[in-house]
Enzyme design. Structure first.
Site, PDB file in Angstrom:
ATOM      1  N   CYS A   2      40.332  23.705  68.317  1.00 33.88           N
ATOM      2  CA  CYS A   2      39.767  23.381  69.618  1.00 33.88           C
ATOM      3  C   CYS A   2      38.354  22.809  69.560  1.00 33.88           C
ATOM      4  O   CYS A   2      37.708  22.768  68.521  1.00 33.88           O
ATOM      5  CB  CYS A   2      39.778  24.582  70.563  1.00 33.88           C
ATOM      6  SG  CYS A   2      41.340  25.464  70.594  1.00 33.88           S
ATOM      7  N   LEU A  51      43.568  23.029  71.081  1.00 38.73           N
ATOM      8  CA  LEU A  51      44.634  22.724  70.145  1.00 38.73           C
ATOM      9  C   LEU A  51      45.406  24.022  69.959  1.00 38.73           C
ATOM     10  O   LEU A  51      44.910  24.972  69.356  1.00 38.73           O
ATOM     11  CB  LEU A  51      44.074  22.240  68.799  1.00 38.73           C
ATOM     12  CG  LEU A  51      45.108  21.997  67.699  1.00 38.73           C
ATOM     13  CD1 LEU A  51      46.047  20.864  68.077  1.00 38.73           C
ATOM     14  CD2 LEU A  51      44.417  21.689  66.368  1.00 38.73           C
ATOM     15  N   GLY A  79      38.690  28.084  66.513  1.00 37.94           N
ATOM     16  CA  GLY A  79      38.903  28.630  65.175  1.00 37.94           C
ATOM     17  C   GLY A  79      40.095  29.556  65.094  1.00 37.94           C
ATOM     18  O   GLY A  79      40.977  29.549  65.958  1.00 37.94           O
ATOM     19  N   GLU A  80      40.102  30.341  64.041  1.00 33.77           N
ATOM     20  CA  GLU A  80      41.175  31.306  63.803  1.00 33.77           C
ATOM     21  C   GLU A  80      40.588  32.589  63.223  1.00 33.77           C
ATOM     22  O   GLU A  80      39.765  32.545  62.304  1.00 33.77           O
ATOM     23  CB  GLU A  80      42.206  30.759  62.805  1.00 33.77           C
ATOM     24  CG  GLU A  80      42.869  29.457  63.197  1.00 33.77           C
ATOM     25  CD  GLU A  80      43.826  29.591  64.367  1.00 33.77           C
ATOM     26  OE1 GLU A  80      44.177  30.725  64.719  1.00 33.77           O
ATOM     27  OE2 GLU A  80      44.210  28.550  64.932  1.00 33.77           O
TER      28      GLU A  80
END
Length: 598
Positions: A2, A51, A79-80
């Protein structure tokens, strides 16, 4: 993944000015092609481009947590989190009730539960802003290694703007894109000074840092950096620990609700990640793994080995793909692809700055575009050289002993495109020298008496806090220009910290580079890949590419907006590097709303 953006002004009601926040957010549509969100309250506006990778249906942003029907905190997140499942279980035990399955909600509720100390619990790549409603406080957070970007800018009236990319900040009417002499020094120095945003007034949140914005002002806190700790494991235990960490890291990073692949160069770094990722997917019944490699038309005919790049990638790529059983595809590019003016301009747009690497940037941009047709998430072998000591300059006495950043001794770090008077005014060598002294002053040695270990610890620290960030930024900008999330397993802070403190004698125990990584993963790789000598990201050796560079430079040199910066005689005698520098500056100044002050 994102793109995030925000605007905090504690002395102003921003609710009537949503257009500015929407303009900031809209600049990052390529980073987040799946959805757009805006959250605006009296003193804060958060924007988000999504995203979708985890919880495709429920992870919309910006996200808000309520208590007794009242908003208490909001987040815009990129992020993740790779440990979000464990954190979610702990938060549930503490009474939190989740509305989604997303890692975003885990990060937000972790802040609500633990306050700013929650950063110590996070494992992942991330950059985000949290608005604490009750305390009227913004907290900006960036991951420990700086895999995800985050910038902020203080306006003349005291407001703070932040975003994933500079272009989003400069879309706001209160921000102006200006590059002065200090910005040019940073641009050409090849040292990536922590926090320096090149543009005047623009700062990066330093990796492993939080920035708090409140009525008390702007306060920064470093919550992590590579630090000294005594290494007590023997060699066998160290190798097994590295393998155990890699197995866990890669297994976590193969979790996604969208198609996933690996970027494969045929070197030890990417081959190990590809092999372990394929094994993790296969164990879960989700294989085979897709893999992609970049190559150049005619590379077999044109390739000439040298000390820096001794071997071409293709034979090793195919050996690994066949050995592991991935579904593999080569992305083959020619000189026309690499010189396409629209793609070269798109690279500059994505980077927000000149990109002096030329075909390295363009080929990566085109590789990611092709990969995105099949996958939304890719695994990369980036950062293994910095973590395990893979570059040739880790092993050359003249570079190890040099009183500067070692990559500047080996790399072409000249300013050949610039006007000689401007070069003298900028004094980039002096800038680099001060940056080097500042970096060394950060290194902790504890009670380690070994001068060899102390020097190699310094070399490692320089790479982990300066050099790798150049590569991570390139990777992020080129991939997110296509809405492709690239994960970097070697940047897991647990692995970085463990290997950072391993004695240099263990890191080179077999007399070669990256001994620990080779020993830890050899059983998963073909022998040819295990024994391959380091060869960096490929560049084209097609003579047509260099001819096209010079012809393009001749066409633009006379009327370039970058002409005041350039050597007047450059077009008559350019090197490949100087031509790349000049053309990149030209495109940047034609396309970006920037004022260059020298």
């Amino acid at each position: 993944m994102c793109g995030i953006a925000g605007w905090v002004d504690l002395e102003r009601d921003v609710r009537a000015e949503q257009a500015a926040a929407r303009a900031m957010t809209g600049t990052m549509a390529l980073r987040g092609p799946d959805a757009e969100g805006l959250w605006v309250r009296e003193h804060v506006a958060f924007g988000h481009r999504r995203l979708a990778v985890i919880d495709l249906a429920g992870g919309a942003q910006p996200m808000v947590v309520e208590e007794d029907g009242r908003e208490i905190a909001a987040i815009t997140y990129s992020g993740e989190l790779y440990n979000y499942r464990e954190l979610r279980d702990e938060l549930r035990d503490r009474g939190h009730r989740f509305r989604t399955e997303s890692d975003t909600e885990v990060a937000l509720r972790a802040y609500v539960e633990w306050g700013e100390d929650f950063v110590d619990l996070l494992n992942g790549m991330y950059a985000f802003g949290v608005w604490d409603v009750r305390r009227e406080k913004l907290v900006l957070v960036r991951d420990r290694m700086g895999v995800k970007p985050l910038y902020y800018y203080r306006t003349a009236d005291g407001a703070v703007l932040f975003a994933s990319e500079p272009k989003a900040i400069f879309a706001h009417p209160l921000a102006e894109a200006v590059v002065d002499a200090d910005g040019l020094r940073e641009l050409f120095a090849l040292v990536k000074t922590p926090g320096h945003g090149v543009y005047r007034g623009l700062r990066e949140v330093i990796p492993g840092e939080t920035v708090r914005v409140s009525r008390d002002g702007v306060h920064r806190r470093r919550y992590w950096r590579p630090s000294y700790a005594e290494h007590r494991d023997d060699l066998g235990t160290t190798v097994r620990t590295v393998r155990g960490l890699l197995d866990d890291i890669v297994a976590r990073q193969t979790i996604a609700d969208v198609p996933l692949c690996a970027l494969l160069s045929g070197g030890l770094d990417s081959s190990a990640i590809t092999a372990l990722a394929h094994a993790a997917l296969t164990a879960r019944g989700e294989g085979p793994l897709r893999s992609f490699a970049v190559d150049f038309a005619g590379q077999a005919e044109h390739f000439t080995p040298d000390a820096f790049r001794p071997t071409p990638d293709a034979p090793y790529v195919h050996a690994l793909a066949g050995h592991v059983g991935t579904t593999h595809q080569d992305i083959v590019l020619d000189a026309g692809d690499l010189m396409d003016p629209l793609d070269r301009a798109a690279v500059i747009d994505a980077a927000d700055l000149p990109t002096f690497g030329g075909d390295i940037f363009t080929s990566l941009y085109l590789l990611f575009r092709a990969v995105r047709e099949h996958s939304t998430v890719a695994l990369s072998g980036e950062a293994a050289d910095e973590v395990f000591g893979g570059y040739s300059w880790f092993h050359t006495p003249e570079t190890v002993g040099a009183d500067t950043f070692p990559w500047l001794v080996m790399a072409e770090a000249d300013l050949t495109a610039l006007d000689t008077g401007l070069q003298a005014e900028l004094d980039v060598p002096g800038y680099r020298a001060q940056a080097y002294r500042d970096a060394l002053a950060e290194v902790e040695h504890g009670d380690d008496p070994d001068p060899r270990n102390r020097r190699m610890r310094e070399i490692s620290y320089l790479h982990l806090t300066r050099f790798v960030r150049i590569l991570l930024d390139r990777k992020d900008r080129m991939s997110m220009a296509h809405g492709l999330e690239v994960r970097v397993p070697y940047c897991d802070h647990r692995l970085v910290q463990y290997v950072y403190n391993t004695p240099w004698s263990m890191k080179t125990f077999d007399g070669r580079e990256k001994s620990l990584l080779r020993a830890a993963t050899a059983d998963a790789l073909p022998e040819s890949v295990v024994q391959r000598v380091k060869s960096p990201y490929p560049v084209t050796q097609d003579p047509e590419y260099e001819r096209a560079l010079r012809e393009t430079l001749e066409r633009v040199a006379t009327d370039s907006p970058a002409a005041p910066l350039l050597d007047p005689g450059l077009a008559g005698h350019p090197t490949r590097r100087s031509a790349e520098q000049a053309l990149s500056l030209d495109v940047w100044m034609r396309r970006e709303p920037v004022r260059v002050l020298v």
